[in-house]
Design an enzyme around this catalytic site. Structure first.
Site: not given
Length: 272
Positions: A2-3
């Site tokens: 996840p960014e």
DNA sequence: ACTGGATCCTGACTGC
DNA sequence: TGCAGTCAGGATCCAG
């Protein structure tokens, strides 16, 4: 994995369900994450109410009266709220925070690269948060900042973008996408890019992140929102994972190379 | 001070 | 169908 957009989507997904809720119990089934989940986590949390759910870079900060719960999803982490207790845990469901109402915050992470720590006192002073660069969607992040950060450096501009000391929250997907939109070759030395091009790059970072947040993040494999639904930004990707396919702007074939040990995608015609 | 490489761990996918 | 090899959205640590 996840960014920033995926972390922000997660934050927005869980916040309404846990804000104001009081902790009844903490169940840690497997403390082995990047650093061990604190053995006294239950002691710290029981009886306290959630006062806020914030984000700093890719970290989620759950604020209680006496401190903050610091959560990072690593590569494969997932945080979601179950409507009631008693949902049987799966193999990689490492810990639950059970609220008095019955709502349960559950953390899942097959690869165990994630983080769960208890921060007493001012969170910004913690060693993991100290030294982080500006938030990309804040005014403090712009072309001038990037230009300053990259001055005299030979590192590839893509690695500069992914350096959390320069700017937080930009990982492999969005670094590729922002450079594509800005027309900059990801391999170009950070110190050899003009200020005007950095202005364009900063704008591209902001735009791509904002759009991805609107779309609920990018679901490739194992990322899902708090309610289990996928994010739809994958439909908007210009280059990431599209090697051999046509650039949507010029029709040239998207290329894949390795930069800084990470898969990197670019259009050889549009990016210089 | 910078830079690149190794590393933590598991699961999904590819090719034989 | 099975098995070995490869790759993955992160970030720290270490050697040069």
């Amino acid at each position: 994995m996840p960014e920033l957009p995926e972390v922000e989507t997660t934050r927005r997904g869980i916040a309404p369900h846990i804000l104001g809720q009081r902790v009844q119990a903490v169940q840690v089934r497997d403390p082995r994450l990047r650093w061990p989940v604190p053995a006294d986590l239950q002691e710290q949390l029981v009886g306290q109410q959630v006062e806020a759910v914030d984000r700093r870079g890719k970290y989620i900060l759950v604020r209680f009266q006496s401190g903050h719960l610091l959560v990072h999803l690593g590569m494969s982490g997932r945080l979601r709220v179950l409507p009631g207790p008693g949902v049987p845990p799966d193999r990689h469901d490492h810990y639950d925070i059970v609220f008095v109402s019955g709502a349960t915050l559950r953390y899942t992470d097959p690869r165990r690269f994630g983080t769960c720590l208890w921060l007493a006192g001012e969170p910004g002073a913690h060693w993991l948060l100290r030294g982080l660069g500006p938030e990309p969607l804040d005014a403090g992040f712009d072309g001038a900042h990037l230009h300053r950060s990259g001055a005299g450096r030979r590192v590839a501009v893509k690695n500069l973008l992914m350096n959390a000391q320069v700017v937080v929250g930009v990982g492999n997907i969005y670094a590729n996408e922002a450079l594509y939109r800005a027309g900059i070759d990801p391999r170009r030395a950070a110190g050899r890019i003009a200020r005007a091009r950095y202005d364009r790059l900063a704008d591209a970072v902001k735009a791509v992140l904002a759009e991805a947040i609107e779309q609920g993040g990018t679901t490739l494999r194992d990322y899902y929102r708090g309610d289990g639904s996928p994010g739809f930004f994958a439909l908007h990707l210009g280059v990431y994972g599209r090697q051999g396919e046509r650039c949507r702007v010029c029709g040239d074939a998207v290329r894949q190379v390795v930069v800084g040990q990470r898969s990197t995608y670019y259009c050889p015609s549009c990016q210089r």
